[in-house]
Design an enzyme around this catalytic site. Structure first.
Site, PDB file in Angstrom:
ATOM      1  N   HIS A  26       2.844 -11.639  10.563  1.00  0.00           N
ATOM      2  CA  HIS A  26       4.276 -11.953  11.112  1.00  0.00           C
ATOM      3  C   HIS A  26       4.234 -13.095  11.993  1.00  0.00           C
ATOM      4  CE1 HIS A  26       3.870  -9.111  14.340  1.00  0.00           C
ATOM      5  NE2 HIS A  26       4.846  -9.982  15.096  1.00  0.00           N
ATOM      6  N   ASP A  78      -1.082  -6.183   9.238  1.00  0.00           N
ATOM      7  CA  ASP A  78      -0.483  -7.553   9.749  1.00  0.00           C
ATOM      8  C   ASP A  78      -1.210  -8.348  10.487  1.00  0.00           C
ATOM      9  OD1 ASP A  78       1.415  -8.810  10.825  1.00  0.00           O
ATOM     10  OD2 ASP A  78       2.804  -7.492  11.745  1.00  0.00           O
ATOM     11  N   SER A 117       2.372  -9.633  20.146  1.00  0.00           N
ATOM     12  CA  SER A 117       2.096  -9.549  18.845  1.00  0.00           C
ATOM     13  C   SER A 117       1.164 -10.534  18.478  1.00  0.00           C
ATOM     14  CB  SER A 117       2.948 -10.155  17.759  1.00  0.00           C
ATOM     15  OG  SER A 117       4.180  -9.273  17.756  1.00  0.00           O
TER      16      SER A 117
END
Length: 721
Positions: A83, A219, A645
Site C-alpha cells: 500500500h 502487504d 507502514s
C-alpha cells in the site's frame, strides 16, 4: 486509591511493563536498553543506533516521506508495504498491462521501473539542539513572539550545523516544544519498482479487512535505491547504479512464536498521547463523527462505480484506498477510546496531577493549565468542526474542488508576489493536472460533489456557512457546476488557464466551479481560520507547559516518551495475542489456510490467484513453511501509527522477521491512548514474503540477493556446545 498513587501509575509505569512508547534511537541507553534486554533482546543500544559504525538505523530509510522501508541486500534492494507503493504500481498499470491485477517482477536491473519524485531518506545523525533553539525565550513573551524567535533560531541551526553537501539538516520538536533535535539526513531520488504481488495478495481483504484481525494480507512491494558512481544521492539517470548500503538486514527463516521479542523501527507520523480529557471527548463526540459521515458518502459512491467498471476501478483504486484507510481508522479509534474508558482514565490522571501540583507548591506555575484547557477547547469546538468539514470537502474528497482550490491559490500568489510568480505557479499547475485527469471520472466526482455539498450545508455551524449555502439546493448547484465549469476535463482547464494573470483571473471569476470554491474558501479564511489558529496557538502553549509539568513532577524512571512527529523511532514489545471482547481470544499468528477460508471467486477483495491455490493444495511451501503450514501475518505489542507502514519487524538478534503494515481495529485509539490489553500492531511474516517471491512469482534472482539466516537454530546449537 490515593491520588498520589494514581499519579505514580500515570507517570512511572512498573519497570518492564508494556505501556507503549516511541523512543528516539539515539537515547536508548539506560532504561530503554534495560527494558529491551529484559524482554529478550540480545543486541545493544549501539547495535540499533551508532554514529561511527554501521547499525540498524542505516538500513531503515523513510520511504517517500510517508512510509518506512528497509534495505535487505547489499545492492540497495528495498522492502516496504504494497500500500506504500500503491500509487507507483498504479501509475505503471494499464488495462493491457495491469500490475495491480497481475503483479510485476523484474528479472533484471534493466527491467526495474523508475518512479519520478519517489525518495528514500536515511537518517545519518541526531543531535540535541534544545539550548540553541530556545535561546532568547522568556516567560514575558507572548506565544506568537516565542514562536517567531524559535523559528529564527531553528533556521540558524539548520544553516550553520555541519553536514555534507548532499545531506540536509532538519530540526524537529519533541515533548511539545520542551526539546529540539537536529536530524542530518540524506535523500536518494532514484527509486525503482522491482517487484509487487497482485493486489489479490498484496491487498487481500482490501477495505473489509483493513484494521482487522485476523488478517491474511501479503502487504509488501520491492523497490531498489540507485546512486551515482560515488554511492551518493543523484536524480534518475541510466548511469546510476544500485546503492551499496552501510548496513542491510539479514532475514530470519526461523519464524515467530508467542512472547518473542519484537522491535519495530520506523517513522511514525503523528500521535497525541498527552491530550487532556476534554480534547478526547471532542474527538469522540464531534470531530470523528463529522469526518466519518463525509467519507461514508464519498466511499459509497466510488465503490458503486468501481464495482461496475474495470477502468474506473483502476482510476480510483489508490484514491479509494487512501480515503477508506482513515475512515475506518477513525471508526475503530472512537470504539477503542470508548471501550478503554480513555476519557475517564485521563480525568483520573488529571486529578492526580492537580494533587501533585498542590503538594509541590507549583500552583502559580501549573495550577491554571487544566482550567484553561477546558476554556480553550470549549471555545475552539465549533471552529474545529467547521475546519474539518472544509478540509474533508474542499481539499480531500471532491476532486473538482481540489483542483479549483489550486486556482484560488493562484489569485493569492498574484496579489502577494506578482505576475511572474503567478505564471510560474500556473504553468506548474497545468503540467501537474495532466496526471490528475488521467485518473478522473466526471460522473463519479459529480455524485460525490452533490452528496458532500448537502452534508456541508447541514453539518457546518450556520455562522460559518457562505450565504448561498444557507438554503442550498445541492442537486441544482451540482448540475450547474458540472455542466458549465472548466474543471471537469483537462482540455477545458488548459483553456481556462491560458493567458496572463489578468485574463486568467477574469475567466476564473466567471467559472461556476471556481465560484463555489471561492465562496467556501473566503468564508473559511475570514470566519474560521483566524480564530481557530488563535485558539490553537494558545492550546499549543498550554500543551508545552502541561508536558513540562509531567516531565518535572514525574519520578526519574518514568516512561514518558515523545509524541510521534515523522522522525525515526524505536518501539519494542513481544508477539502476543489479545482478547477484544468477552469469551474471545485471538491467536497471534495467521496462516495461508485462513486465506483459503476467506476465498470468494471473482470478488475484488477476497479472490485468490489460481497458482496460490495450487501451492496451498500441494502444501508446496519450500523452506518457508512451518509444521506443514504457511504463516502469513502476526501481531505484537509494538506501539505504531501511520508512517510505520513498511517498518521492519526485527528479532532479538537484529534480523528481519516481518513487515509492519497495520493495527487491530480495537487498538487504533493508541494515537491518543495506548491500552496494552488492546493495542496490537499487524505484521506480514517475512517467510510469507519470501514464499510469494520464490514459489509464487519465481523471482529467484531476488532471493539470491538476500542473506537468509537461522538465529534460533544457531543459538540452540551454540548452547549445546
Amino acid at each position: 486509591m490515593k491520588l498520589v498513587r494514581l499519579l505514580f501509575i500515570f507517570l512511572s509505569f512498573p519497570l518492564f511493563a508494556q505501556q507503549g512508547g516511541m523512543w528516539i534511537p539515539s537515547l536508548l541507553e539506560g532504561m530503554n536498553e534495560t527494558e529491551m534486554t529484559n524482554l529478550g533482546m540480545k543486541m545493544t543500544a549501539k547495535d540499533i543506533y551508532d554514529v561511527n559504525n554501521a547499525s540498524l538505523k542505516d538500513a531503515v530509510p523513510h520511504f517517500n516521506g510517508g512510509c518506512t522501508s528497509e534495505v535487505i541486500s547489499n545492492q540497495g534492494l528495498l522492502l516496504t508495504n504494497h500500500h506504500c507503493g500503491y500509487s507507483q504500481i498504479q501509475s505503471h498499470s494499464t488495462l493491457e498491462n495491469d500490475y495491480l491485477e497481475n503483479g510485476f517482477w523484474a528479472k533484471s536491473l534493466k527491467e526495474e521501473l523508475p518512479n519520478p519524485g519517489v525518495t528514500a531518506s536515511f537518517m545519518v545523525r541526531i543531535e540535541d539542539v534544545t539550548t540553541k533553539v530556545l535561546n532568547g525565550i522568556t516567560n514575558a513573551m507572548t506565544e506568537a513572539e516565542k514562536l517567531k524567535t524559535i523559528e529564527a533560531n531553528i533556521a540558524n541551526v539548520v544553516q550553520t550545523s555541519p553536514k555534507e553537501a548532499w545531506q540536509e539538516n532538519r530540526v524537529r520538536t519533541f515533548y511539545e516544544g520542551n526539546q529540539y533535535m537536529l536530524f542530518v539526513v540524506e535523500t536518494f531520488k532514484d527509486v525503482r519498482l522491482v517487484g509487487t504481488p497482485p493486489s489479490s495478495i498484496g491487498k487481500f481483504g482490501s477495505d473489509t479487512d483493513n484494521w482487522i484481525w485476523p488478517r491474511h494480507t501479503g502487504d509488501f512491494a520491492l523497490f531498489r535505491i540507485y546512486a551515482d558512481k560515488n554511492n551518493r544521492p543523484a536524480p534518475y539517470s541510466e548511469n546510476n547504479v544500485p546503492y551499496n548500503p552501510k548496513h542491510f538486514l539479514p532475514i530470519s527463516l526461523d519464524g515467530v512464536a508467542e512472547n518473542d521479542f519484537t522491535l519495530v523501527f520506523g517513522y511514525p507520523g503523528t500521535t497525541d498521547e498527552y491530550l487532556p480529557a476534554i480534547a478526547i471527548e471532542q474527538v469522540i463526540n464531534t470531530i470523528n463523527p463529522a469526518r466519518i459521515a463525509i467519507r461514508d458518502a464519498a466511499l459509497a459512491i466510488q465503490d458503486k462505480y468501481m464495482r461496475a467498471d474495470p477502468q474506473i476501478k483502476i482510476q480510483y483504486a489508490s484514491k479509494f484506498a487512501r480515503i477508506a484507510n482513515y475512515w475506518k481508522k477513525w471508526k475503530g479509534e472512537t470504539l477503542g477510546l470508548t471501550k478503554s474508558n480513555a476519557v475517564g482514565i485521563k480525568k483520573q490522571q488529571e486529578s492526580a496531577l492537580i494533587s501533585e501540583i498542590n503538594k509541590k507548591g507549583k500552583q502559580q506555575q501549573y495550577g491554571n493549565i487544566l482550567p484553561q484547557f477546558e476554556q480553550y477547547y470549549s471555545e475552539i469546538q465549533p471552529y474545529a468542526l467547521a475546519r474539518e468539514y472544509y478540509l474533508e470537502t474542499v481539499i480531500r474528497n471532491v476532486e473538482l474542488l481540489r483542483i479549483a482550490y489550486q486556482t484560488y491559490q493562484l489569485k493569492q500568489v498574484y496579489e502577494e508576489r506578482g505576475e511572474q510568480s503567478f505564471m510560474d505557479r500556473k504553468n506548474n499547475l497545468v503540467e501537474g493536472a495532466q496526471g490528475h485527469y488521467k485518473d478522473y471520472n466526471q460522473q463519479v466526482d459529480k455524485e460525490v460533489f452533490e452528496a458532500l455539498m448537502d452534508l456541508y450545508a447541514k453539518g457546518v455551524p450556520q455562522q460559518f456557512l457562505p450565504a448561498s449555502f444557507k438554503n442550498l439546493n445541492a442537486a441544482e448547484l451540482t448540475e450547474n457546476v458540472y455542466k458549465n465549469s472548466a474543471f471537469v476535463d483537462y482540455a477545458s482547464l488548459k483553456n481556462l488557464l491560458e493567458g496572463n494573470a489578468e485574463a486568467v483571473l477574469a475567466k476564473l471569476n466567471n467559472d461556476p466551479g471556481y465560484k463555489v470554491v471561492a465562496e467556501l474558501a473566503n468564508t473559511y479564511f475570514e470566519k474560521v481560520a483566524p480564530k481557530y489558529e488563535e485558539l490553537d496557538l494558545k492550546i499549543s502553549g498550554l500543551e508545552r507547559d502541561y508536558m513540562k509539568a509531567l516531565l518535572e513532577l514525574s519520578p526519574k524512571d518514568a516512561r514518558i516518551f515523545p509524541n510521534a512527529n515523522s522522525t525515526l523511532r524505536v518501539t519494542y514489545g513481544k508477539v502476543a495475542g489479545y482478547s477484544p471482547a468477552d469469551a474471545i481470544y485471538y491467536e497471534p499468528v495467521t496462516h495461508l489456510e485462513g486465506v483459503m477460508q476467506k476465498y470468494v471467486p471473482g470478488d475484488y477483495e477476497f479472490d485468490v490467484p489460481k497458482k496460490l491455490r495450487d501451492l496451498y493444495q500441494a502444501k508446496d511451501y519450500g523452506q518457508y513453511g512451518e509444521n506443514g503450514k504457511m504463516p502469513v501475518n502476526f501481531i505484537g505489542t509494538n506501539h505504531t501509527t501511520g508512517g510505520n507502514s513498511g517498518s521492519p519487524a526485527i528479532d532479538a538478534h537484529g534480523n528481519l522477521i516481518g513487515l509492519n503494515f497495520d493495527r487491530v481495529w480495537e487498538g487504533t485509539m493508541s494515537d491518543y491512548y495506548y491500552d496494552p490489553s488492546l493495542s496490537r500492531n499487524i505484521m506480514v511474516d517475512i517467510r510469507y514474503v519470501l514464499f510469494i517471491m520464490d514459489k509464487y512469482a519465481g523471482a529467484t534472482n531476488l532471493i539470491e540477493e538476500l542473506k537468509l539466516v537461522h538465529p534460533k537454530k544457531e543459538n540452540k546449537k551454540n548452547r549445546k556446545k
